[in-house]
Design a protein around this motif. Structure first.
Motif, PDB file in Angstrom:
ATOM      1  N   VAL A 176      38.661  38.258  32.727  1.00 17.15           N
ATOM      2  CA  VAL A 176      37.913  37.194  32.059  1.00 17.15           C
ATOM      3  C   VAL A 176      38.865  36.133  31.515  1.00 17.15           C
ATOM      4  O   VAL A 176      38.644  34.926  31.670  1.00 17.15           O
ATOM      5  N   GLY A 177      39.941  36.601  30.877  1.00 15.19           N
ATOM      6  CA  GLY A 177      40.911  35.666  30.323  1.00 15.19           C
ATOM      7  C   GLY A 177      41.545  34.788  31.380  1.00 15.19           C
ATOM      8  O   GLY A 177      41.740  33.580  31.170  1.00 15.19           O
ATOM      9  N   GLY A 178      41.866  35.380  32.532  1.00 10.85           N
ATOM     10  CA  GLY A 178      42.459  34.604  33.617  1.00 10.85           C
ATOM     11  C   GLY A 178      41.530  33.524  34.131  1.00 10.85           C
ATOM     12  O   GLY A 178      41.943  32.369  34.316  1.00 10.85           O
ATOM     13  N   ALA A 316      52.746  40.265  37.423  1.00  9.81           N
ATOM     14  CA  ALA A 316      53.392  39.034  36.960  1.00  9.81           C
ATOM     15  C   ALA A 316      54.903  39.091  37.183  1.00  9.81           C
ATOM     16  O   ALA A 316      55.509  38.127  37.658  1.00  9.81           O
ATOM     17  N   GLN A 317      55.509  40.220  36.868  1.00  7.11           N
ATOM     18  CA  GLN A 317      56.958  40.356  36.900  1.00  7.11           C
ATOM     19  C   GLN A 317      57.506  40.501  38.314  1.00  7.11           C
ATOM     20  O   GLN A 317      58.493  39.851  38.685  1.00  7.11           O
ATOM     21  N   LEU A 324      45.015  33.986  36.818  1.00  8.48           N
ATOM     22  CA  LEU A 324      43.809  34.125  37.624  1.00  8.48           C
ATOM     23  C   LEU A 324      43.979  35.194  38.697  1.00  8.48           C
ATOM     24  O   LEU A 324      43.087  36.026  38.916  1.00  8.48           O
ATOM     25  N   MET A 325      45.129  35.209  39.362  1.00 10.08           N
ATOM     26  CA  MET A 325      45.378  36.208  40.411  1.00 10.08           C
ATOM     27  C   MET A 325      45.424  37.612  39.831  1.00 10.08           C
ATOM     28  O   MET A 325      44.929  38.566  40.438  1.00 10.08           O
ATOM     29  N   MET A 330      42.754  42.920  39.004  1.00 13.45           N
ATOM     30  CA  MET A 330      42.365  43.939  38.030  1.00 13.45           C
ATOM     31  C   MET A 330      40.859  44.183  38.000  1.00 13.45           C
ATOM     32  O   MET A 330      40.393  45.166  37.417  1.00 13.45           O
ATOM     33  N   PHE A 331      40.102  43.311  38.619  1.00 13.81           N
ATOM     34  CA  PHE A 331      38.643  43.407  38.574  1.00 13.81           C
ATOM     35  C   PHE A 331      38.133  44.678  39.248  1.00 13.81           C
ATOM     36  O   PHE A 331      37.022  45.135  38.956  1.00 13.81           O
ATOM     37  N   VAL A 332      38.933  45.250  40.119  1.00 14.60           N
ATOM     38  CA  VAL A 332      38.517  46.442  40.873  1.00 14.60           C
ATOM     39  C   VAL A 332      38.150  47.593  39.936  1.00 14.60           C
ATOM     40  O   VAL A 332      37.129  48.260  40.121  1.00 14.60           O
TER      41      VAL A 332
END
Length: 535
Positions: A176-178, A316-317, A324-325, A330-332
């Protein structure tokens, strides 16, 4: 008659938790509506723990904050929330559920507005702390209300709903934040709470009528108990949040806070056991089911918040994903939880809940075991099944754990016990984040040292790689320096990936051990026929 495999947490529920909430045959629509509204409030409060996690860099830039200051956007929320959660049980009895939930929802909305309007990191930290404190009052109140509003067999239907919200909200927080940050700006991470927050506050005052306040408790308020509890839990949360970044007790500030936590803990436990009206009644832990359920909740917190931190950090790292990506990947887990909730609800009605619980932790272990083979090339599809296992495992563990911990308690102990149960999950999350971060840093440093030892002038493979990279950069002295820098970066990335693999392996061992501990639980006894009707 109920099935012999009914959950341990569903014994004679009508005789205590549900008295005054309607019979098993009739349930007022108003109370169902009140519960739905409360669930929305809880979802907002839990979602806001992680909604900023994928957008901290954008908030840091917007507030001109330093790298040391920006983690406090989350830490201040968590420290305040962990104090409010156990306190909510006492306040709910004193003020009544309606007043507490309405004030919490309204305060949460105001704090959200002020967070979005913040122009400095200090203002953001203050308002995030207020947001966490008032939001913390909503979470355990919903757990207690679920067992008060829904009598008898209906508890089997509502437990998956409460469990889904408690685990889904932090899981989809980065998603949601992304999306919000990418589509609008980081300010809207907080402004999105305004409309639902106002609606929840208004509807809570209108619909909630499950109990009456006992204002006499305010006259007996144990201020020393509150001060010692705040010192204990607040300092402990600070140590767990900041310790991994500051070398634990080697840092003077961490050492001081650890001492504060230890001294306050002694005072808090002494006060809780000796005071006539303690802020937190620890006698709930004398109930075997509640004690075991709280232990499992603690470990679930490690898996819930620890993995919600690890996946975005890797993406990210190592993979270089933006907010967003990360959210899309993570939506899975969120989808898996949503689809698994009704299935788990049905399974807990038909089978021994101990087996569902054990299966949940084993699914957790299966996901982390797969992740222990992680490489720098893993993408959405490699992470797919580990995330599915995590989502289904969370639901399979959460439903029987919640019922086991809260379903057997009498109504007068539900509110206090609900605060303790949720506190254990949050403390598990804090400990999990500290453990994951510490192990990741230590193992990464170890692998970097070993790789540096292996990549030396006598290594044939290292020399061949360096030569190929030099040719790739066009040859010459500058190309050699570029090649050496590139190979150093490759070594550090590989060390980081190996560190991630070690953390996932350690989590696998922990979840398998918890699955084995599930065998020590007592087999639930089937409640007497007609228990749902009350007596």
């Amino acid at each position: 008659m109920r099935t012999p495999g009914a959950i341990a947490a569903l014994p004679d529920v009508a005789s205590s938790p549900t008295r005054g909430a309607g019979s098993a045959d009739t349930l007022p629509a108003r109370r169902v509506g009140a519960f739905v509204v409360m669930c929305f409030g809880m979802f907002m409060a839990i979602l806001d723990i992680q909604i900023v996690s994928a957008s901290l860099s954008e908030i840091q830039a917007g507030l001109s904050a330093s790298a040391d200051e920006i983690p406090w956007v989350q830490t201040s929320y968590l420290v305040a929330e962990v104090i409010a959660i156990p306190l909510s049980g006492y306040l709910s009895r004193a003020l009544g559920t309606r007043a507490l939930f309405t004030v919490s929802a309204a305060g949460f909305t105001v704090a959200s507005i002020m967070c979005g309007l913040s122009s400095s990191i200090n203002g953001m930290i203050v308002w995030r702390a207020i947001q966490g404190f008032v939001g913390g009052g909503m979470v355990p109140t919903v757990f207690a209300a679920a067992y008060i509003i829904f009598p008898g067999p209906r508890q089997k239907m509502v437990a998956p709903v409460v469990g889904l919200i408690a685990t889904l909200a932090p899981t989809i927080g980065p998603t949601v934040g992304g999306y919000v940050t990418e589509a609008l700006s980081w300010h809207w991470l907080f402004f999105v709470n305004i409309v639902p927050g106002i609606a929840v506050a208004m509807l809570s005052w209108t619909l909630i009528d499950i109990d009456e306040p006992d204002y006499s408790l305010l006259q007996k308020f144990d201020w020393w108990g509150l001060i010692s509890m705040a010192g204990f839990l607040g300092a402990l949360e600070f140590v767990l949040e900041e310790g991994p970044r500051k070398d634990w007790l080697d840092d003077g500030e961490i050492l001081v806070m650890a001492v504060v936590a230890a001294v306050s803990a002694v005072a808090f436990f002494a006060r809780s056991l000796m005071a006539a009206n303690p802020i937190v009644d620890l006698r709930a832990f004398s109930n075997r089911n509640f004690a075991l359920g709280s232990l499992f909740s603690f470990v679930m917190g490690i898996g819930l918040y620890g993995l919600t931190y690890l996946y975005p950090l890797y993406l990210a790292q190592i993979r270089g994903y933006n907010a967003l990506m990360i959210g899309e990947t993570m939506f899975v887990s969120g989808v898996a939880m949503f689809l698994a909730a009704p299935v788990v609800g049905q399974l807990t009605q038909r089978f021994d809940p101990r087996y569902i619980l054990i299966a949940g932790f084993l699914l957790f272990a299966a996901g982390t075991w797969q992740m222990s083979y992680i490489t720098a090339d893993w993408d959405f599809y490699e992470l797919l099944w580990p995330q599915i296992f995590r989502g289904v495992g969370l639901m399979a563990a959460m439903v029987p754990v919640t019922n086991t911990a809260l379903g057997t308690l009498p109504r007068e102990r539900l509110k206090n016990a609900s605060g303790l149960f949720n506190l254990m999950r949050n403390l598990g999350g804090a400990l999990g984040l500290a453990y994951v971060t510490t192990v990741l840093n230590e193992r990464t440093d170890l692998h970097i040292t070993r790789l540096h030892e292996a990549v030396n002038p006598t290594s044939v493979a290292a020399n061949e790689t360096l030569q190929k990279l030099t040719e790739l950069f066009g040859g010459g002295a500058d190309a050699s320096l570029q090649a050496l820098k590139k190979m150093t970066q490759m070594a550090h990335q590989q060390a980081s990936v190996m560190g991630y693999a070690d953390v996932f392996w350690a989590l696998t061992v922990m979840f398998v051990a918890l699955a084995a501990l599930g065998l020590t639980m007592r087999k639930p006894a089937a409640p007497a026929a007609g228990a749902a009707g009350g007596h």
